[in-house]
Scaffold this motif. Structure first.
Motif, mmCIF file in Angstrom:
data_model
loop_
_atom_site.group_PDB
_atom_site.id
_atom_site.type_symbol
_atom_site.label_atom_id
_atom_site.label_comp_id
_atom_site.label_asym_id
_atom_site.label_seq_id
_atom_site.Cartn_x
_atom_site.Cartn_y
_atom_site.Cartn_z
ATOM 1 N N ARG A 71 0.827 -1.209 0.000
ATOM 2 C CA ARG A 71 0.000 0.000 0.000
ATOM 3 C C ARG A 71 0.861 1.259 0.000
ATOM 4 N NH1 ARG A 71 -5.623 0.338 -0.889
ATOM 5 N NH2 ARG A 71 -6.378 2.303 -0.091
ATOM 6 N N THR A 155 -6.898 0.549 -4.334
ATOM 7 C CA THR A 155 -7.396 -0.792 -4.018
ATOM 8 C C THR A 155 -7.271 -1.732 -5.209
ATOM 9 O OG1 THR A 155 -8.967 0.165 -2.435
ATOM 10 C CG2 THR A 155 -9.399 -2.075 -3.185
ATOM 11 N N CYS A 156 -7.586 -1.248 -6.400
ATOM 12 C CA CYS A 156 -7.469 -2.084 -7.605
ATOM 13 C C CYS A 156 -6.015 -2.490 -7.849
ATOM 14 C CB CYS A 156 -8.026 -1.340 -8.813
ATOM 15 S SG CYS A 156 -9.809 -1.033 -8.757
ATOM 16 N N GLN A 158 -3.539 -2.574 -5.632
ATOM 17 C CA GLN A 158 -3.068 -3.459 -4.564
ATOM 18 C C GLN A 158 -3.598 -4.878 -4.755
ATOM 19 O OE1 GLN A 158 -4.110 -2.124 -0.650
ATOM 20 N NE2 GLN A 158 -2.846 -3.648 0.388
ATOM 21 N N ASP A 159 -4.843 -4.985 -5.191
ATOM 22 C CA ASP A 159 -5.414 -6.307 -5.448
ATOM 23 C C ASP A 159 -4.642 -7.026 -6.554
ATOM 24 O OD1 ASP A 159 -7.634 -8.379 -5.401
ATOM 25 O OD2 ASP A 159 -7.836 -7.632 -7.445
ATOM 26 N N TYR A 160 -4.274 -6.308 -7.600
ATOM 27 C CA TYR A 160 -3.524 -6.943 -8.693
ATOM 28 C C TYR A 160 -2.135 -7.381 -8.235
ATOM 29 C CZ TYR A 160 -0.786 -7.433 -12.934
ATOM 30 O OH TYR A 160 0.062 -7.911 -13.907
ATOM 31 N N GLU A 162 -0.940 -7.990 -5.095
ATOM 32 C CA GLU A 162 -0.869 -9.002 -4.045
ATOM 33 C C GLU A 162 -1.530 -10.315 -4.433
ATOM 34 O OE1 GLU A 162 -2.452 -7.328 -0.482
ATOM 35 O OE2 GLU A 162 -0.738 -5.989 -0.172
ATOM 36 N N ASN A 163 -2.537 -10.283 -5.297
ATOM 37 C CA ASN A 163 -3.266 -11.504 -5.633
ATOM 38 C C ASN A 163 -2.942 -12.066 -7.008
ATOM 39 O OD1 ASN A 163 -4.704 -11.436 -3.171
ATOM 40 N ND2 ASN A 163 -6.196 -10.017 -4.039
#
Length: 251
Positions: A71, A155-156, A158-160, A162-163
């Protein structure tokens, strides 16, 4: 100054400030909206900013062998995003400053009208226009909601990372180190097998020597009863070796 106030040029200046504030907010909102849309498919994105951010994230992850706080890294990267030669954060600050400037310009024009003893019409006009233009820019600001779009983009991304990206890079790293580990295990396995076989042959040799020594001692140094019952003193391993010797002798 009286002609500037009475001919309506001050109204044009107030309108220009208001439009600049509205336009800057709409540009920043459109920029964030485009980034959010492109972040839904980061692997195939053509946006230059997102591609640069993704490449920088990969390089940082490989150099540091991981990333402890995704983040914070993304927030620092978003501060450097530029739009038309100006950072997005700077554009947001400029919009807020233009909103304040609308109020100040309207109030200043109303005060100058009073100072130069103009009609009350101009005093009320400039004061009202300044307040309305400032409120208009604030209304557009709430409608665009730059901070909410910025958090959605964070958020988008970070999602990409980390996941999707981090697990993929971990799998690639495991694949690169896998063949070396397998080759090392293959080199160790024959050595272990040879060691086990060598130990087994050594145990058989020792057992045979022990049997020969016991048989010789029973034959030359023991009494009659011990010669007949010497087999009872053997342990299971020695009995097994004795059986193998008898099989070899008979065959």
């Amino acid at each position: 100054m009286m002609s500037f106030l009475q001919t309506g040029h001050a109204l044009y200046a107030l309108a220009a400030i208001c439009l600049a504030g509205v336009f800057s907010r709409l540009m920043a909102g459109s920029f964030y909206k485009r980034l959010i849309k492109e972040s839904a498919n980061m692997a195939l994105t053509k946006n230059r900013c997102l591609r640069t951010l993704k490449q920088n994230a990969e390089d940082t992850y490989r150099i540091n062998q991981g990333m402890s706080n995704t983040r914070v890294y993304l927030e620092r990267q978003l501060y450097g995003l530029r739009m038309g030669g100006m950072s997005v954060r700077g554009m947001d600050n400029l919009s807020g400053q233009l909103t304040l400037l609308c109020f100040l310009a309207g109030g200043g024009a109303a005060f100058l009208s009073y100072w130069y003893r103009s009609d009350n019409y101009y005093i009320v006009l400039y004061g009202t226009i300044g307040i309305l233009s400032g409120m208009l820019t604030m209304l557009v600001d709430y409608g665009v909601n730059l901070e909410a779009r910025r958090q959605q983009l964070l958020t988008c991304l970070q999602d990409y990372l980390e996941n999707v990206m981090w697990p993929r890079m971990n799998r690639e790293g495991a694949t690169e180190h896998g063949p070396a580990v397998t080759a090392e295990e293959e080199r160790r396995e024959p050595a272990a097998v040879r060691s086990i076989a060598r130990d087994r042959r050594s145990n058989n040799t020792n057992s045979r020597r022990s049997l020969e020594q016991m048989a010789a001692s029973r034959e030359y140094g023991g009494d009659k009863n011990s010669k007949e019952n010497w087999l009872q003193d053997l342990n299971p391993e020695q009995k097994r070796v004795l059986g193998e010797l008898l099989k070899e002798f008979i065959s």
